[in-house]
Write a protein that holds these residues in place. Structure first.
Motif, mmCIF file in Angstrom:
data_model
loop_
_atom_site.group_PDB
_atom_site.id
_atom_site.type_symbol
_atom_site.label_atom_id
_atom_site.label_comp_id
_atom_site.label_asym_id
_atom_site.label_seq_id
_atom_site.Cartn_x
_atom_site.Cartn_y
_atom_site.Cartn_z
ATOM 1 N N ARG A 412 0.836 -1.210 0.000
ATOM 2 C CA ARG A 412 0.000 0.000 0.000
ATOM 3 C C ARG A 412 0.865 1.252 0.000
ATOM 4 N N VAL A 413 0.313 2.321 -0.569
ATOM 5 C CA VAL A 413 0.978 3.626 -0.551
ATOM 6 C C VAL A 413 0.188 4.537 0.381
ATOM 7 N N VAL A 414 0.837 5.056 1.390
ATOM 8 C CA VAL A 414 0.195 5.965 2.343
ATOM 9 C C VAL A 414 0.582 7.391 1.983
ATOM 10 N N ILE A 415 -0.422 8.221 1.728
ATOM 11 C CA ILE A 415 -0.228 9.597 1.279
ATOM 12 C C ILE A 415 -0.663 10.545 2.396
ATOM 13 N N ARG A 416 0.224 11.422 2.814
ATOM 14 C CA ARG A 416 -0.101 12.405 3.836
ATOM 15 C C ARG A 416 0.196 13.793 3.289
ATOM 16 N N ASP A 417 -0.829 14.632 3.292
ATOM 17 C CA ASP A 417 -0.724 15.980 2.719
ATOM 18 C C ASP A 417 -0.179 15.922 1.297
ATOM 19 N N GLY A 418 -0.646 14.906 0.564
ATOM 20 C CA GLY A 418 -0.303 14.780 -0.847
ATOM 21 C C GLY A 418 1.015 14.101 -1.141
#
Length: 432
Positions: A412-418
């Protein structure tokens, strides 16, 4: 999977987003969805926020494109019921018979021996790092709060809350038996909870003084404008009706803040008539319910030398039918109440779907670990995907729910503030 660019503007194309966590003004987007309720969309990310959500391939795109290839994009997880202060003590204090009573005794033993600020900090921080790497963006933790332990553990919580302020929303709930609030120490605890901006709570047990205990807890919460969060009916005893007692107390006191009740296991062994009466009161009182499938499967109906006869979880589908907000959460992690776990809410969702037969209800079920859980925490800007909200997202390769829940989604890819974060999990050796 494609790499998320570090540039301020890009599109996530050909994404599938669960309808239950998607908030859009253009309702035609809802119509463009799979039979499982996954909406087919393109999402523009700009300056760390969601800038646009449109039907997939409905307009030309000039910005950089990341092709999701039909994978799912979820809002960051919301874990509404955890015990970070207990976490990761299994190796030093295991619960070898796996029973609830032994779990209580072993945790008490461990706390008396080890729970100074440095130890509590190290284990709680480890749990937060795991949660963050798996894609969680908000956590509520219960904190054992008898005597001096309250000051120690709430002090650690406040330190971690400051350190993680730009990455995780953290809430804390006081955890004591409700009789404690009838003592001067219990009143001081309520003051401490108010001081740290926490949630008042505790474990409700059936006893002759329960009504008086609840009246006191509700009074203390009302005076301090605190929400409430209870452990109730974590048992297979059909005579345990603490959930009903909490609902009656809420209505009796005219309580106006959010109330959450976790576990509620005994509902599953009560008669349909009793269940209907209780759920009607819970609905009227506006109480939200949290099911904890991992720990309840582990602890409930455990007897030496025999296979358990029931699943331990509460009546999730019936709660939903009554219009009661019901969620799933992690609960304990690698401690005497549950010897496994990794603070991964996808694992919790996966287990909940399988155990409670939610696979026919996919349209609503993802909200149980995102939007609905955020609502119970009083959070309006997490657990959902909407224009102008922060682009705090989790990208899964799985296109359907069967694909999503058949593999652990370690990629999975976790994206925080883009921006995609480092999802490397902390090493257990750090806890040695």
């Amino acid at each position: 999977m494609s790499v998320i660019p570090s540039k301020p503007r890009y599109w996530l194309k050909n994404a599938r987003v669960p309808l239950s966590m998607l908030q859009v003004e253009d309702k035609s987007i809802w119509e463009n969805r799979t039979s499982e309720g996954l909406c087919l969309v393109d999402i523009q990310v700009a300056a760390g926020k969601v800038a646009q959500i449109v039907r997939a391939n409905s307009q030309p795109i000039a910005d950089m494109v990341v092709d999701v290839q039909g994978g799912q994009i979820w809002a960051g997880f919301v874990d509404v019921h955890t015990h970070l202060d207990k976490g990761h003590i299994w190796e030093r204090t295991p619960n070898l018979d796996g029973t609830f009573d032994s779990a209580l005794a072993r945790v008490q033993q461990d706390s008396l021996q080890y729970w100074q600020a440095e130890d509590v900090y190290r284990r709680m921080a480890f749990g937060l790092r795991c949660s963050y790497a798996h894609g969680t963006q908000a956590i509520r933790t219960h904190i054992d709060a008898f005597g001096e332990q309250a000051r120690i553990s709430f002090g650690v919580f406040q330190q971690l809350q400051q350190e993680w302020a730009n990455r995780l929303v953290l809430q804390a709930v006081a955890l004591v038996s409700l009789d404690y609030y009838l003592t001067p120490e219990g009143v001081k605890l309520a003051d401490l909870v108010a001081e740290v901006g926490g949630v008042l709570g505790g474990v409700a047990y059936m006893n002759p003084e329960l009504e008086a205990q609840l009246n006191q807890v509700f009074r203390l919460a009302q005076e301090r404008d605190l929400a409430l969060d209870f452990h109730v009916d974590e048992t297979d005893d059909p005579e345990s009706m603490c959930l009903r007692k909490v609902a009656e107390a809420a209505l009796r006191c005219g309580f106006g803040r959010q109330i959450v009740c976790g576990h509620c296991c005994s509902l599953a062994v009560q008669s349909p008539e009793v269940v209907a009466e209780t759920l009607a009161l819970v609905k009227e009182a506006g109480i939200g319910v949290v099911s904890l499938p991992l720990s309840n499967l582990y602890l409930q109906d455990r007897k030496s030398g025999r296979t358990p006869r029931w699943r331990g979880v509460t009546l999730i589908q019936e709660l939903q039918e009554y219009g009661i907000e019901v969620t799933l959460a992690s609960d304990n992690c690698r401690d005497p109440f549950f010897g496994f776990g990794d603070h991964d809410v996808l694992e919790v969702f996966n287990q909940g779907v399988r155990v409670a037969h939610l696979d026919g209800l996919y349209g609503e079920s993802p909200a149980m670990v995102t939007k609905t859980a955020a609502d119970l925490m009083g959070l309006t800007d997490v657990g959902r995907i909407s224009v102008e909200l922060a682009a705090n997202l989790v990208w899964f390769k799985g296109r359907s729910y069967s694909e999503l829940l058949s593999r652990p989604q370690c990629d999975r890819v976790v994206i925080r503030d883009g921006i995609a974060i480092d999802t490397t999990l902390p090493d257990y050796r750090e806890l040695d």
